[in-house]
Design a protein around this motif. Sequence first.
Motif, PDB file in Angstrom:
ATOM      1  N   GLN A  80      -7.754  -4.850  -0.298  1.00  0.00           N
ATOM      2  CA  GLN A  80      -8.473  -5.099  -1.544  1.00  0.00           C
ATOM      3  C   GLN A  80      -9.109  -6.481  -1.568  1.00  0.00           C
ATOM      4  N   LYS A  89      -6.174   2.316  -5.367  1.00  0.00           N
ATOM      5  CA  LYS A  89      -5.252   1.192  -5.230  1.00  0.00           C
ATOM      6  C   LYS A  89      -4.934   0.963  -3.760  1.00  0.00           C
ATOM      7  N   SER A  90      -4.275  -0.150  -3.471  1.00  0.00           N
ATOM      8  CA  SER A  90      -3.770  -0.431  -2.132  1.00  0.00           C
ATOM      9  C   SER A  90      -2.347   0.118  -2.026  1.00  0.00           C
ATOM     10  N   LEU A  99      -5.291   2.595   1.904  1.00  0.00           N
ATOM     11  CA  LEU A  99      -5.897   2.536   0.577  1.00  0.00           C
ATOM     12  C   LEU A  99      -6.002   3.954   0.021  1.00  0.00           C
TER      13      LEU A  99
END
Length: 286
Positions: free
Chosen positions: A93, A149-150, A161
């Motif tokens: 991210q 999101k990660s 991811l």
Amino acid sequence: MDSKASSLLFIAFLCLISTSTAFNITRILAQYPEFASFNDLLSQSGLAQEMNSRQTITVLALDNGSIDGLSGRPLDIAKRILSAHVILDYYDQIKLSKLQKASTIVTTLYQASGVAEERQGFLNISRTAEGIKFGSAMKGAPLSASLVKSVYSQPYNISVLQVSEPIETPGIENMAPPPPPGTAAVPKKTPAPAPSTKTPPAAPPTAKTPAKSPAKSPSKAPAPSKEGPSTPPAPSEGPSTPTEAPAEGPVADEAPAVAPAKAASSRMHVAGATVVIGLFACIMGF
């Protein structure tokens, strides 16, 4: 000194193991039940093993609800689609937020397979007002998948991811499987027999030439027949020899007949001579 040497060897051994197997995607995803279906599909298709052989990748993972559409497709097609979700570089991210360009083209594992056409093996990462989006680099392909999101990161080897939905790659499902390496040299060899099949047609001319030679030989055959009449003595001599041959036959048959005739005449001569001598002797006696 021995303890230091052994510790150095142990550290070197660990470094060797870490470089040879930087990560194991199956073990990483096993920690997250929401990616169980995604993890199973990677293992079944053999894609997990290919991913583990890499030193640096970014995996765009799909949770159990998002991958349902891929689970019902043939395994080879699912493998192609999922290999386009594996970027051959490290992106988390933080790195995504620092992208300087609005759109960045990255290479995927599908491109490394060697069967991708045009730009099917590339992804487009774009920064939009709605956040980071992913899409195929093919012309006209939509940016449909959004960053959620990660999930996991191990700088700078692997980053996982989560994306909202599968990335659509135009034409990837309609591609035929690549032929094995032996079949690309068999098609080139196939024309080679073609000349060999054409050579037999060349043989008929040779077969016709002997056919003409016999045709000429009969034409020459009548020539002697023409010469026969042109040289009449040859036929006349033919009959002469047969006439002589039979002539000898009758002569041989007549020989015994001639012999008695001569014997009779000789006897007559002897008898006549005897008579003459007898008469002469009688005359002389008187």
